[in-house]
Design an enzyme around this catalytic site. Structure first.
Site, mmCIF file in Angstrom:
data_model
loop_
_atom_site.group_PDB
_atom_site.id
_atom_site.type_symbol
_atom_site.label_atom_id
_atom_site.label_comp_id
_atom_site.label_asym_id
_atom_site.label_seq_id
_atom_site.Cartn_x
_atom_site.Cartn_y
_atom_site.Cartn_z
ATOM 1 N N ASP A 40 6.617 -5.086 15.173
ATOM 2 C CA ASP A 40 6.639 -4.768 13.740
ATOM 3 C C ASP A 40 5.633 -3.636 13.443
ATOM 4 O O ASP A 40 5.955 -2.672 12.728
ATOM 5 C CB ASP A 40 6.296 -6.051 12.958
ATOM 6 C CG ASP A 40 6.190 -5.801 11.475
ATOM 7 O OD1 ASP A 40 7.235 -5.718 10.815
ATOM 8 O OD2 ASP A 40 5.057 -5.678 10.978
ATOM 9 N N GLY A 60 4.564 -10.619 2.493
ATOM 10 C CA GLY A 60 4.818 -11.536 1.372
ATOM 11 C C GLY A 60 5.762 -10.906 0.366
ATOM 12 O O GLY A 60 5.779 -9.678 0.187
ATOM 13 N N LYS A 63 6.368 0.442 12.104
ATOM 14 C CA LYS A 63 5.625 1.059 10.992
ATOM 15 C C LYS A 63 4.862 2.295 11.474
ATOM 16 O O LYS A 63 4.787 3.315 10.782
ATOM 17 C CB LYS A 63 4.665 0.042 10.377
ATOM 18 C CG LYS A 63 5.418 -1.118 9.718
ATOM 19 C CD LYS A 63 4.492 -2.270 9.379
ATOM 20 C CE LYS A 63 5.246 -3.428 8.762
ATOM 21 N NZ LYS A 63 4.449 -4.650 8.659
ATOM 22 N N ILE A 102 0.855 -1.209 0.000
ATOM 23 C CA ILE A 102 0.000 0.000 0.000
ATOM 24 C C ILE A 102 0.885 1.250 0.000
ATOM 25 O O ILE A 102 1.737 1.387 0.871
ATOM 26 C CB ILE A 102 -0.909 0.062 1.251
ATOM 27 C CG1 ILE A 102 -1.576 -1.275 1.527
ATOM 28 C CG2 ILE A 102 -1.937 1.164 1.123
ATOM 29 C CD1 ILE A 102 -2.383 -1.296 2.820
HETATM 30 N N1 HSE Z 1 6.025 -9.690 9.004
HETATM 31 C C1 HSE Z 1 5.550 -8.511 8.406
HETATM 32 C C2 HSE Z 1 4.042 -8.545 8.389
HETATM 33 C C3 HSE Z 1 6.073 -8.408 7.006
HETATM 34 O O1 HSE Z 1 3.499 -9.604 8.682
HETATM 35 O O2 HSE Z 1 3.399 -7.548 8.150
HETATM 36 C C4 HSE Z 1 5.845 -7.104 6.358
HETATM 37 O O3 HSE Z 1 6.349 -6.055 7.112
#
Ligand code: HSE
Length: 398
Positions: A195, A297, A199, A130
């Site tokens: 994670d 992915g 972000k 995105i």
């Molecule tokens: N492991 C991360 C996710 C990969 O599942 O979003 C992409 O950042």
């Protein structure tokens, strides 16, 4: 930069690196090619990919006179930082997908890009395919931004979807996510919310012009979610989603958190399933907009990498327009919100210090309360909550 041919020095050949190679083979007219690939262990790669040149020497890639762009797609955040800094100092533009590295080092990398007059692009680092960063930079840059929130992690969303829609158990869903290559090599990054946190830090900087160190943001994931929590959500007609949340309050403060949330059917992200990410961007005048797409992915992420590579071709760079605004919101954790908390004994409730409790349930081993909690308090006792395997989810009224 040479507009006619981009020759990439690629670092890393995992899921996304291989995806990029495959993508370039399918769109040869892009006039982009991989000149050299730097990996930690070469193994059988020269035999598997005879068309590529592999090396274990970063120096060799940087010294290659053909290379005019660096693409950094490795796991190790500190090594990624060294690669990005070396590239920028040599005035080689860089595309990276390393969210952990960016979330830790963005302020200094912004200065370095400026000093070297060299682009660093990273749309692939947040929400896979995105184009959320570029939209925040270019499209939503004038409006009064209210919030950016959503599902920022594909693998935990995949796992939650399998649990809520297909009745799979946690372990089975985790196995399937791993098989599909959605998980980080350390899956706690996905499941405990880290994670999503990285972000969120990146998106917040582009949405509100404010950099907040990851350590300051309350981050809690789905590791301790049990069948009792799933039942509670279903009984209330909701689904659990792991949400990254950045919101400007009415008095101009900025609240950030990563926390599971009980999402009702009337929300856009209720039906954002599988490895998809969904980001709801809210502004004062346009209201809400929903961006959705594959967030994990190799193929989806490499398509975002290719888009950044193409952008470098026309000399695009992030201008960080919001950072220059005179009226930046101040980060705070000092807000309270309604939460569902599954606990084990009353001492845990005392530790959390509810402002009020509106619902309480005790039956056998299952105990939960619904009540108002303070985000700052949760942040202070985060490791205690995890040690006691307490599950917490935000439970908004609507
Ligand atoms: N492991 C991360 C996710 C990969 O599942 O979003 C992409 O950042």
């Amino acid at each position: 930069m040479n507009k006619h041919k981009i020759k990439i020095g690629l670092f890393g050949f995992g899921n996304v690196g291989r995806g990029l190679h495959e993508l370039l083979q399918n769109v040869p007219e892009t006039n982009v090619e991989i000149a050299a690939v730097c990996v930690r262990n070469i193994g059988t790669r020269p035999a598997d990919y005879p068309e590529l040149k592999f090396t274990t020497s970063a120096k060799e890639v940087f010294d290659d006179p053909e290379v005019n762009l660096i693409v950094e797609l490795i796991d190790d955040a500190e090594a990624a930082y060294d690669i990005v800094v070396t590239a920028l100092r040599r005035q080689l533009p860089v595309v990276t997908g390393n969210k952990k590295m960016l979330a830790r080092h963005l302020p200094e990398l912004i200065l370095l890009q400026k000093e070297m007059n060299t682009a660093l692009l990273y749309d692939a680092s947040a929400c896979g395919s995105i184009p959320v960063i570029r939209n925040l930079e270019e499209y939503y840059d004038n409006e009064l931004q209210i919030s950016v929130k959503g599902i920022l992690n594909g693998s935990s969303n995949f796992i939650l979807s399998k649990i809520f829609n297909d009745g799979m158990d946690h372990q089975e869903a985790l196995r399937l996510a791993r098989e599909k290559g959605f998980l980080e090599s350390d899956p706690t990054l996905d499941l405990d919310g880290w994670d999503s946190l990285f972000k969120l830090v990146i998106l917040t900087l582009h949405a509100f012009g404010v950099y907040v160190e990851p350590e300051k943001i309350f981050t809690y994931g789905i590791t301790y979610m049990t069948d009792a929590d799933i039942r509670f959500a279903l009984e209330k007609g909701r689904r659990v989603k792991l949400i990254g949340h950045a919101e400007k309050t009415r008095d101009g403060r900025l609240v950030l958190a990563v926390i599971p949330q009980l999402i009702s059917k009337n929300k856009f992200i209720y039906s954002c399933e599988d490895e998809f990410n969904g980001v709801v961007i809210k502004g004062l005048f346009y209201g809400k907009q929903f961006l959705v797409g594959r967030g994990a992915g190799g193929h989806p992420t490499s398509s975002a990498v290719l888009s950044d590579i193409s952008a470098i071709r026309y000399d695009y760079f992030y201008r960080y327009k919001r950072m220059k605004s005179g009226d930046l919101p101040h980060f705070t954790n000092d807000i309270s919100f309604r939460a569902y908390v599954r606990y084990h004994d009353d001492s845990e409730l005392d530790m959390i210090g509810f402002e009020d409790i509106s619902e309480r349930y005790i039956s056998g081993d299952t105990r939960y309360v619904v009540g108002r909690v303070n985000l700052r308090r949760l942040h202070e006792i985060r490791s205690y909550l995890a040690e006691r395997k307490i599950f917490i989810a935000a439970y908004p009224e609507d």
